[in-house]
Write an enzyme that holds these catalytic residues in place. Structure first.
Site: not given
Length: 542
Positions: A124, A444, A497
């Protein structure tokens, strides 16, 4: 081989639940400096426990760590680089010397493993943070780490980026503009006014905005590359994407199956380049038919601040009613004009963040101005290191509707308020990608495929001005499949995610590279989306 995992440290959810407003106060930073407020000091947890679980039963890195342990990895050759995700990347070094700690730990791991290079696994925002680090480590002190131009080549085997928002996320815009995303907007529509008031001491959107607008790191997620990457008023790279319906393993309907035929009546009307549209009447109009009033240069009027709002700071309190209406009257905002909008409604936030982040495309990467750290986390304004033997992977989920553009309404009220809201009444027809005021595209659930995949699909593919040494890049996409039953928990084939961290296929790819495999050994690219077609539509000088 050694493993180096990069993740933001996880905050205590119990504290948030028991004392939410106290949690907000402690998590907020100083609005002038972007650093610690007077009398408050919060620091990331260190070690593997920093991000193994977010809360009991909710894993982040724990599943991957457990599987790596099965092939012999332990704390002496596996390191979690936790960092404070609230502050700007360069300020993590100023305040905590985090970048220097990462550098010294990687050097130690290489030295104690007989010279074996490390595999770095960012997730991320950690993807952008490590991109910043790779530039920082080469640059001479005091601005950089002084490692020299060959530091990455000597120390890093591969960078396996998971869910990387390389080019930012539109969700960051809605978060900064109205403290909303799709889920918040739906909840707000179900209980009008509830989230706009401090009911029973619960967290409100005003408190969320007060807090998040002090986090400089959030501005690292604003879309990069402007209209060249994200599209203009009448075009976008994903034009023709169709949000159709498919059957999941558990029999439920899901939206988000990729279809790039370009022949769908609904799909061809979607103008994804319009990240923000004010009013349902403008979302399908050609730009030549939209009447716009330029807000830039408008003289700001009387304050909106109410005497009851003094403890809930947002920069909207410094705008007059005519100012926010002028912003709405501009009607449509693309990735470039969104920056003007945020500068207009939150100048203090943007001025502070603008000292640390940039969102453009470099004309000449040899220009000395790009030696400044504000450009280092933007892959379109910095070069990859001179490390031709290194490999870079983009690993991310696809097949989940992901926020890409928003329909807003201007919503003034009598009390302290956030004047803009996602218009949840804006709905498309049939299989349209417009649901509850939010246009979705493949991704995602957090990062659109375009942001996660473009650099490895085109921007860095082969020798380009962004990748002058020709580092090999690979795309590894994981098609989302929800859990088949409750025994699967969050799913072993999830592309979401965070849940992707438990995806068995992703874990297998990481384990193989950690055991010495190359991208070619994995089979090269693994693609389920239309990322290569979308990337080709972007006219970017390489």
């Amino acid at each position: 081989m050694c493993l180096f995992m990069l993740e933001s440290s996880v905050d205590c959810p119990e504290f948030f639940c028991s004392r939410p407003l106290c949690w907000v106060e402690h998590m907020s930073l100083d609005n002038e400096t972007g650093l610690d407020p007077p009398g408050i000091r919060i620091r990331p947890v260190s070690g593997l426990v920093a991000a193994d679980y977010f809360a009991p039963g909710y894993f982040v890195w724990a599943v991957l760590i457990a599987n790596l342990a099965r092939i012999g990895y332990e704390e002496k050759n596996m390191y979690m680089a936790a960092y404070d995700w609230r502050i700007s990347f360069q300020n993590t070094e100023v305040r905590d010397q985090t970048l220097s700690t990462i550098k010294s730990n990687i050097e130690l791991m290489v030295a104690t493993s007989g010279g074996k290079k490390v595999v770095v696994i960012p997730h991320s925002m950690g993807v952008l943070y490590f991109l910043h680090f790779m530039k920082w480590v080469e640059v001479p002190v005091p601005m950089g780490g002084g490692g020299g131009s060959d530091w990455c080549a000597r120390h890093i085997k591969a960078v396996m980026n998971i869910g990387g928002p390389f080019l930012g996320v539109p969700k960051a815009v809605s978060g900064l503009l109205s403290a909303e995303a799709r889920d918040i907007a739906v909840a707000r529509a179900m209980a009008p006014g509830f989230l706009d008031k401090d009911v029973f001491g619960l967290q409100t959107l005003q408190h969320i905005m007060r807090m998040t607008r002090t986090w400089d790191s959030t501005m690292s997620m604003i879309p990069k590359g402007g209209d060249t990457i994200w599209g203009g008023l009448d075009w976008s790279p994903e034009e023709g994407y169709e949000c159709c319906t498919k059957k999941s393993k558990n029999g439920n309907n899901e939206t988000g199956a990729p279809n790039d035929s370009g022949n769908s009546g609904n799909a061809t009307k979607v103008h994804y380049g319009r990240i923000i549209s004010f009013g349902k009447d403008v979302i399908e109009l050609h730009s030549s038919k939209i009447e716009r009033v330029d807000f830039r240069g408008a003289i700001k009027g009387n304050n909106l601040a109410n005497t009851t709002c003094t403890d809930v700071w947002t920069e909207y309190h410094h705008l007059g009613a005519g100012d926010v209406k002028a912003a709405a009257d501009f009607k449509v905002y693309t990735a470039e004009s969104v920056l003007d909008l945020l500068q207009f409604v939150a100048p203090k936030m943007m001025n502070r963040g603008g000292a640390h982040f940039s969102y453009g495309i470099a004309d000449d990467l040899d220009d000395m101005k790009y030696d400044h750290y504000k450009y280092w986390s933007n892959p379109l304004e910095t070069k990859l290191p001179n490390a031709p033997s290194m490999e870079i992977f983009s690993m991310y989920g696809v097949g989940i509707p992901t926020e890409r553009a928003y329909v807003y309404k201007f919503s003034p009220t009598a009390d302290c308020y956030i004047p803009f809201q996602i218009d949840t009444s804006a709905e498309g027809n049939g299989g349209s990608c417009l649901k509850g005021g939010v246009f979705s595209v493949d991704g995602d659930e957090t990062v659109p495929t375009l942001s996660a995949g473009f650099m490895c699909a085109k921007g860095w593919r082969g020798k380009t001005r962004f990748n002058p040494s020709g580092i090999k890049t690979y795309i590894r996409e994981y098609n989302h499949a929800p859990p088949a039953n409750l025994l699967e928990g969050r799913g072993t084939q999830s592309g979401a995610h965070v849940d992707i961290m438990g995806n068995f296929a992703l874990i297998e790819d990481i384990i193989r590279v950690a055991a010495g495999a190359t991208g070619e050994d994995l089979g090269g690219d693994q693609v389920h989306s239309n990322i290569f077609q979308w990337s080709e539509r972007i006219n970017l000088e390489l």
